[in-house]
Design a protein around this motif. Sequence first.
Motif, PDB file in Angstrom:
ATOM      1  N   SER A   1       0.841  -1.205   0.000  1.00  0.00           N
ATOM      2  CA  SER A   1       0.000   0.000   0.000  1.00  0.00           C
ATOM      3  C   SER A   1       0.874   1.252   0.000  1.00  0.00           C
ATOM      4  O   SER A   1       0.604   2.218  -0.726  1.00  0.00           O
ATOM      5  CB  SER A   1      -0.915   0.024   1.225  1.00  0.00           C
ATOM      6  N   LEU A   2       1.935   1.226   0.798  1.00  0.00           N
ATOM      7  CA  LEU A   2       2.827   2.387   0.844  1.00  0.00           C
ATOM      8  C   LEU A   2       3.625   2.512  -0.458  1.00  0.00           C
ATOM      9  O   LEU A   2       3.949   3.622  -0.883  1.00  0.00           O
ATOM     10  CB  LEU A   2       3.763   2.294   2.059  1.00  0.00           C
TER      11      LEU A   2
ATOM     12  N   LEU B   1       0.938  12.152   6.160  1.00  0.00           N
ATOM     13  CA  LEU B   1      -0.200  11.870   7.048  1.00  0.00           C
ATOM     14  C   LEU B   1      -0.848  10.526   6.713  1.00  0.00           C
ATOM     15  O   LEU B   1      -1.204   9.755   7.606  1.00  0.00           O
ATOM     16  CB  LEU B   1      -1.228  13.006   6.965  1.00  0.00           C
ATOM     17  N   ILE B   2      -0.983  10.239   5.429  1.00  0.00           N
ATOM     18  CA  ILE B   2      -1.576   8.955   5.012  1.00  0.00           C
ATOM     19  C   ILE B   2      -0.661   7.807   5.448  1.00  0.00           C
ATOM     20  O   ILE B   2      -1.130   6.765   5.942  1.00  0.00           O
ATOM     21  CB  ILE B   2      -1.795   8.937   3.474  1.00  0.00           C
TER      22      ILE B   2
ATOM     23  N   ILE C   1       1.414   7.750   7.984  1.00  0.00           N
ATOM     24  CA  ILE C   1       1.285   7.585   9.447  1.00  0.00           C
ATOM     25  C   ILE C   1      -0.002   6.835   9.781  1.00  0.00           C
ATOM     26  O   ILE C   1      -0.005   5.876  10.560  1.00  0.00           O
ATOM     27  CB  ILE C   1       1.323   8.969  10.145  1.00  0.00           C
ATOM     28  N   ALA C   2      -1.110   7.263   9.173  1.00  0.00           N
ATOM     29  CA  ALA C   2      -2.412   6.662   9.493  1.00  0.00           C
ATOM     30  C   ALA C   2      -2.448   5.185   9.108  1.00  0.00           C
ATOM     31  O   ALA C   2      -2.929   4.349   9.887  1.00  0.00           O
ATOM     32  CB  ALA C   2      -3.532   7.425   8.777  1.00  0.00           C
ATOM     33  N   PHE C   3      -1.954   4.855   7.938  1.00  0.00           N
ATOM     34  CA  PHE C   3      -1.978   3.447   7.498  1.00  0.00           C
ATOM     35  C   PHE C   3      -1.015   2.592   8.330  1.00  0.00           C
ATOM     36  O   PHE C   3      -1.311   1.431   8.631  1.00  0.00           O
ATOM     37  CB  PHE C   3      -1.645   3.332   6.000  1.00  0.00           C
TER      38      PHE C   3
ATOM     39  N   LEU D   1      -0.108   3.168  11.507  1.00  0.00           N
ATOM     40  CA  LEU D   1      -0.705   2.980  12.836  1.00  0.00           C
ATOM     41  C   LEU D   1      -1.864   1.979  12.781  1.00  0.00           C
ATOM     42  O   LEU D   1      -2.089   1.232  13.733  1.00  0.00           O
ATOM     43  CB  LEU D   1      -1.197   4.328  13.377  1.00  0.00           C
ATOM     44  N   ALA D   2      -2.599   1.993  11.660  1.00  0.00           N
ATOM     45  CA  ALA D   2      -3.733   1.068  11.539  1.00  0.00           C
ATOM     46  C   ALA D   2      -3.253  -0.369  11.337  1.00  0.00           C
ATOM     47  O   ALA D   2      -4.017  -1.311  11.486  1.00  0.00           O
ATOM     48  CB  ALA D   2      -4.631   1.482  10.382  1.00  0.00           C
TER      49      ALA D   2
ATOM     50  N   PHE E   1      -8.038  13.989   2.260  1.00  0.00           N
ATOM     51  CA  PHE E   1      -7.267  12.739   2.178  1.00  0.00           C
ATOM     52  C   PHE E   1      -6.814  12.281   3.565  1.00  0.00           C
ATOM     53  O   PHE E   1      -6.919  11.095   3.910  1.00  0.00           O
ATOM     54  CB  PHE E   1      -6.033  12.918   1.279  1.00  0.00           C
ATOM     55  N   ALA E   2      -6.285  13.223   4.345  1.00  0.00           N
ATOM     56  CA  ALA E   2      -5.814  12.871   5.690  1.00  0.00           C
ATOM     57  C   ALA E   2      -6.993  12.424   6.555  1.00  0.00           C
ATOM     58  O   ALA E   2      -6.870  11.468   7.341  1.00  0.00           O
ATOM     59  CB  ALA E   2      -5.095  14.066   6.312  1.00  0.00           C
TER      60      ALA E   2
ATOM     61  N   ALA F   1      -7.841   8.867   5.739  1.00  0.00           N
ATOM     62  CA  ALA F   1      -6.844   7.914   6.262  1.00  0.00           C
ATOM     63  C   ALA F   1      -6.993   7.728   7.769  1.00  0.00           C
ATOM     64  O   ALA F   1      -6.910   6.595   8.271  1.00  0.00           O
ATOM     65  CB  ALA F   1      -5.434   8.404   5.915  1.00  0.00           C
ATOM     66  N   PHE F   2      -7.237   8.816   8.497  1.00  0.00           N
ATOM     67  CA  PHE F   2      -7.353   8.694   9.962  1.00  0.00           C
ATOM     68  C   PHE F   2      -8.717   8.120  10.372  1.00  0.00           C
ATOM     69  O   PHE F   2      -8.809   7.401  11.366  1.00  0.00           O
ATOM     70  CB  PHE F   2      -7.075  10.042  10.635  1.00  0.00           C
TER      71      PHE F   2
ATOM     72  N   ARG G   1     -10.261   5.902   8.693  1.00  0.00           N
ATOM     73  CA  ARG G   1     -10.115   4.475   8.395  1.00  0.00           C
ATOM     74  C   ARG G   1      -9.533   3.717   9.583  1.00  0.00           C
ATOM     75  O   ARG G   1      -9.853   2.534   9.793  1.00  0.00           O
ATOM     76  CB  ARG G   1      -9.219   4.321   7.163  1.00  0.00           C
ATOM     77  N   MET G   2      -8.670   4.394  10.359  1.00  0.00           N
ATOM     78  CA  MET G   2      -8.057   3.739  11.524  1.00  0.00           C
ATOM     79  C   MET G   2      -9.117   3.239  12.507  1.00  0.00           C
ATOM     80  O   MET G   2      -8.885   2.269  13.233  1.00  0.00           O
ATOM     81  CB  MET G   2      -7.115   4.714  12.252  1.00  0.00           C
TER      82      MET G   2
ATOM     83  N   VAL H   1     -10.815  -0.458  10.238  1.00  0.00           N
ATOM     84  CA  VAL H   1     -10.090  -0.872   9.027  1.00  0.00           C
ATOM     85  C   VAL H   1     -10.858  -1.957   8.274  1.00  0.00           C
ATOM     86  O   VAL H   1     -10.975  -1.918   7.043  1.00  0.00           O
ATOM     87  CB  VAL H   1      -8.670  -1.381   9.389  1.00  0.00           C
TER      88      VAL H   1
ATOM     89  N   LEU I   1      -5.604   5.872  -2.994  1.00  0.00           N
ATOM     90  CA  LEU I   1      -6.045   5.970  -1.602  1.00  0.00           C
ATOM     91  C   LEU I   1      -7.399   5.303  -1.390  1.00  0.00           C
ATOM     92  O   LEU I   1      -7.588   4.520  -0.448  1.00  0.00           O
ATOM     93  CB  LEU I   1      -6.102   7.447  -1.183  1.00  0.00           C
TER      94      LEU I   1
ATOM     95  N   MET J   1      -5.400   1.132  -1.863  1.00  0.00           N
ATOM     96  CA  MET J   1      -4.650   0.920  -0.611  1.00  0.00           C
ATOM     97  C   MET J   1      -5.528   0.256   0.444  1.00  0.00           C
ATOM     98  O   MET J   1      -6.663   0.650   0.669  1.00  0.00           O
ATOM     99  CB  MET J   1      -4.109   2.258  -0.084  1.00  0.00           C
ATOM    100  N   ARG J   2      -4.944  -0.767   1.114  1.00  0.00           N
ATOM    101  CA  ARG J   2      -5.702  -1.514   2.125  1.00  0.00           C
ATOM    102  C   ARG J   2      -4.919  -1.621   3.420  1.00  0.00           C
ATOM    103  O   ARG J   2      -3.727  -1.565   3.422  1.00  0.00           O
ATOM    104  CB  ARG J   2      -6.025  -2.918   1.608  1.00  0.00           C
TER     105      ARG J   2
END
Lengths: 97, 194
Positions: free
Chosen positions: A46-47, A88-89, A91-93, A95-96, B35-36, B39-40, B42-43, B46, B189, B193-194
């Motif tokens: 993903s990254l 930011l994306i 970091i979020a992915f 951490l998840a 976008f941010a 992503a957050f 989604r945490m 998931v 995104l 991305m998963r």
Amino acid sequence: MNAVMTTQTAMRPCTRVYLLLVVLTLVTFALGHFDLLSGSRALVLSLLVLGFALIKGQLIGDFFMGLKGLRGPWRFVILLWLLIPGTLITIAFTLAG
Amino acid sequence: MSATLTAAPPVRYPPGDLAIWIFILAELAVFAIFFASYAFARMGDVAMFNEYQATLDKGAALINTLALITSSYFVVRALAAIREDHRKTSVRWLLAALAMGGLFLFVKSAEYVHHFGEGVRLSSNTFYMFYLSLTFFHFLHVVLGMVILAAVALKTHQGAYSAGEHTGMETGGVYWHMVDLVWLILFPLVYVMR
């Protein structure tokens, strides 16, 4: 004669960039389509896909928007924009998990 | 010495009207927040994001990505043509760019029709809320970009631009590239991305 022919058939830089954008897009699609972004390697791939997107964005900024070769802060405006959500994306992915 | 005298001075400002760049930066800031936020958010769940992401049509997203990239390339070629004073060629490239934009809108609309037919709404869940709002916000930018490109094509046809003066085309072009740029992040995104 040779020089003239070479000049006439040479591919424009923007065309080379366009082809590179297409290739990166197809690789991104393939990774998603064949469900390679699952399991233990999901985060890394993903990254990687995100990295492709950031490279593509910088190519658009440099070669299509005309920022390549500029002097001063405008040269880096797209790169800066890409890095902020990109970080930011990431970091979020991460951490998840 | 001669080379020094004839060398072009360093350029400090990007192509097009500086005002459009300020507008573009504001637009990009909004999309960056979007976008941010995705992503957050989604945490928080998931598994749910991954489950509903799988319902999206990646093939349609691929077509749309290629359409926008190709459209952006056509705009670059239109600008190159007008810089060589090839007005008719420039108009043709712009019309081709518009056709690619039209393809994007058609494919994206078909996606929306499919999802709405399946009962998907903004309120369905957090994933669809982001998917619909993000992509529709971008959709509106494509529409605006096409209006701008159409106006540029018309002005080019009328002879308003030349090799010496084509700031208007540069201005419209960088806006269109911004629309492409945003989609290049949105596509991986939201769809991949998963």
